[in-house]
Write a protein that holds these residues in place. Sequence first.
Motif, PDB file in Angstrom:
ATOM      1  N   UNK A  84      24.760 -46.034   7.825  1.00 25.77           N
ATOM      2  CA  UNK A  84      23.490 -45.342   7.624  1.00 25.77           C
ATOM      3  C   UNK A  84      22.574 -45.674   8.800  1.00 25.77           C
ATOM      4  N   UNK A  85      22.347 -44.714   9.689  1.00 23.19           N
ATOM      5  CA  UNK A  85      21.504 -44.989  10.854  1.00 23.19           C
ATOM      6  C   UNK A  85      20.021 -44.913  10.515  1.00 23.19           C
ATOM      7  N   UNK A  86      19.196 -45.641  11.260  1.00 22.34           N
ATOM      8  CA  UNK A  86      17.759 -45.418  11.142  1.00 22.34           C
ATOM      9  C   UNK A  86      17.462 -43.992  11.629  1.00 22.34           C
ATOM     10  N   UNK A  87      16.496 -43.342  11.028  1.00 21.83           N
ATOM     11  CA  UNK A  87      16.098 -41.998  11.443  1.00 21.83           C
ATOM     12  C   UNK A  87      14.624 -42.042  11.827  1.00 21.83           C
ATOM     13  N   UNK A  88      14.329 -41.559  13.021  1.00 22.96           N
ATOM     14  CA  UNK A  88      12.940 -41.494  13.471  1.00 22.96           C
ATOM     15  C   UNK A  88      12.533 -40.026  13.598  1.00 22.96           C
ATOM     16  N   UNK A  89      11.262 -39.772  13.339  1.00 27.85           N
ATOM     17  CA  UNK A  89      10.757 -38.411  13.483  1.00 27.85           C
ATOM     18  C   UNK A  89      10.534 -38.139  14.962  1.00 27.85           C
ATOM     19  N   UNK A  90      11.054 -37.031  15.413  1.00 25.60           N
ATOM     20  CA  UNK A  90      11.070 -36.697  16.837  1.00 25.60           C
ATOM     21  C   UNK A  90       9.723 -36.411  17.460  1.00 25.60           C
ATOM     22  N   UNK A  91       9.731 -35.855  18.608  1.00 32.76           N
ATOM     23  CA  UNK A  91       8.593 -35.713  19.498  1.00 32.76           C
ATOM     24  C   UNK A  91       7.297 -35.190  18.945  1.00 32.76           C
ATOM     25  N   UNK A  92       7.266 -34.848  17.674  1.00 34.98           N
ATOM     26  CA  UNK A  92       6.027 -34.322  17.107  1.00 34.98           C
ATOM     27  C   UNK A  92       5.145 -35.350  16.450  1.00 34.98           C
ATOM     28  N   UNK A  93       5.397 -36.645  16.639  1.00 38.67           N
ATOM     29  CA  UNK A  93       4.529 -37.654  16.046  1.00 38.67           C
ATOM     30  C   UNK A  93       3.231 -37.691  16.838  1.00 38.67           C
ATOM     31  N   UNK A  94       2.131 -37.474  16.133  1.00 40.99           N
ATOM     32  CA  UNK A  94       0.819 -37.474  16.775  1.00 40.99           C
ATOM     33  C   UNK A  94      -0.204 -38.032  15.800  1.00 40.99           C
ATOM     34  N   UNK A  95      -1.419 -38.203  16.254  1.00 38.14           N
ATOM     35  CA  UNK A  95      -2.454 -38.814  15.422  1.00 38.14           C
ATOM     36  C   UNK A  95      -2.630 -38.052  14.111  1.00 38.14           C
ATOM     37  N   UNK A  96      -2.560 -36.742  14.159  1.00 34.87           N
ATOM     38  CA  UNK A  96      -2.796 -35.928  12.972  1.00 34.87           C
ATOM     39  C   UNK A  96      -1.727 -36.082  11.896  1.00 34.87           C
ATOM     40  N   UNK A 119      12.001 -42.516   6.740  1.00 29.24           N
ATOM     41  CA  UNK A 119      11.711 -42.449   8.173  1.00 29.24           C
ATOM     42  C   UNK A 119      11.480 -43.872   8.676  1.00 29.24           C
ATOM     43  N   UNK A 120      12.134 -44.202   9.783  1.00 27.16           N
ATOM     44  CA  UNK A 120      12.099 -45.557  10.312  1.00 27.16           C
ATOM     45  C   UNK A 120      11.270 -45.693  11.581  1.00 27.16           C
ATOM     46  N   UNK A 121      10.517 -44.676  11.917  1.00 28.38           N
ATOM     47  CA  UNK A 121       9.681 -44.712  13.112  1.00 28.38           C
ATOM     48  C   UNK A 121       9.464 -43.314  13.634  1.00 28.38           C
ATOM     49  N   UNK A 122       8.932 -43.221  14.828  1.00 34.83           N
ATOM     50  CA  UNK A 122       8.654 -41.911  15.387  1.00 34.83           C
ATOM     51  C   UNK A 122       8.667 -41.923  16.901  1.00 34.83           C
ATOM     52  N   UNK A 123       8.867 -40.755  17.462  1.00 33.45           N
ATOM     53  CA  UNK A 123       8.850 -40.565  18.907  1.00 33.45           C
ATOM     54  C   UNK A 123       7.599 -39.780  19.275  1.00 33.45           C
ATOM     55  N   UNK A 124       6.929 -40.217  20.315  1.00 33.83           N
ATOM     56  CA  UNK A 124       5.709 -39.558  20.769  1.00 33.83           C
ATOM     57  C   UNK A 124       6.002 -38.916  22.122  1.00 33.83           C
ATOM     58  N   UNK A 125       5.832 -37.618  22.203  1.00 33.50           N
ATOM     59  CA  UNK A 125       6.056 -36.918  23.472  1.00 33.50           C
ATOM     60  C   UNK A 125       4.743 -36.709  24.217  1.00 33.50           C
ATOM     61  N   UNK A 126       3.716 -36.332  23.492  1.00 37.43           N
ATOM     62  CA  UNK A 126       2.397 -36.081  24.073  1.00 37.43           C
ATOM     63  C   UNK A 126       1.341 -36.754  23.204  1.00 37.43           C
ATOM     64  N   UNK A 127       0.190 -37.016  23.800  1.00 38.40           N
ATOM     65  CA  UNK A 127      -0.911 -37.564  23.023  1.00 38.40           C
ATOM     66  C   UNK A 127      -2.100 -36.612  22.985  1.00 38.40           C
TER      67      UNK A 127
END
Length: 126
Positions: A64-76, A87-95
């Motif tokens: 069972x791999x950790x799953x992170x939410x992709x490039x759409x993690x943002x303040x909102x 969800x085990x974390x997130x990826x930030x593409x832009x701020x």
Amino acid sequence: REALRSQVEVGLEGVANYLSSRRLVVGYEPIWAIGPGKTPPGQEYISFVSRYIKEAAQELHGFTPPVVYGGGLKQENAAMVSAIPTIDGGLVALTKFTQPVAFEPSGLKTIIDTYMKAGSPPAGNT
């Protein structure tokens, strides 16, 4: 479900041959939500997909791999994403998503602070 299952099956096929400890993380964001101005998925959808990825990987590949939410993690959406147990974390593409679109360190700190604060257990619970 069939398309997602196929992606997990094919995408993780043979991973044990390369990573004996199977230490990898799956990043997920629906293709229709990628890019500035796109409609991000809601909590129910992200929860369903991340849970399904974990279940399918376990069934098909034995881990069972950790799953992170992709490039759409943002303040909102950081607090909402942080509240999803699968969800085990997130990826930030832009701020910064308004012109000029950018990646700014101060914005990254705000996203991280929002994510961590929302994901913290209530006082007294550890």
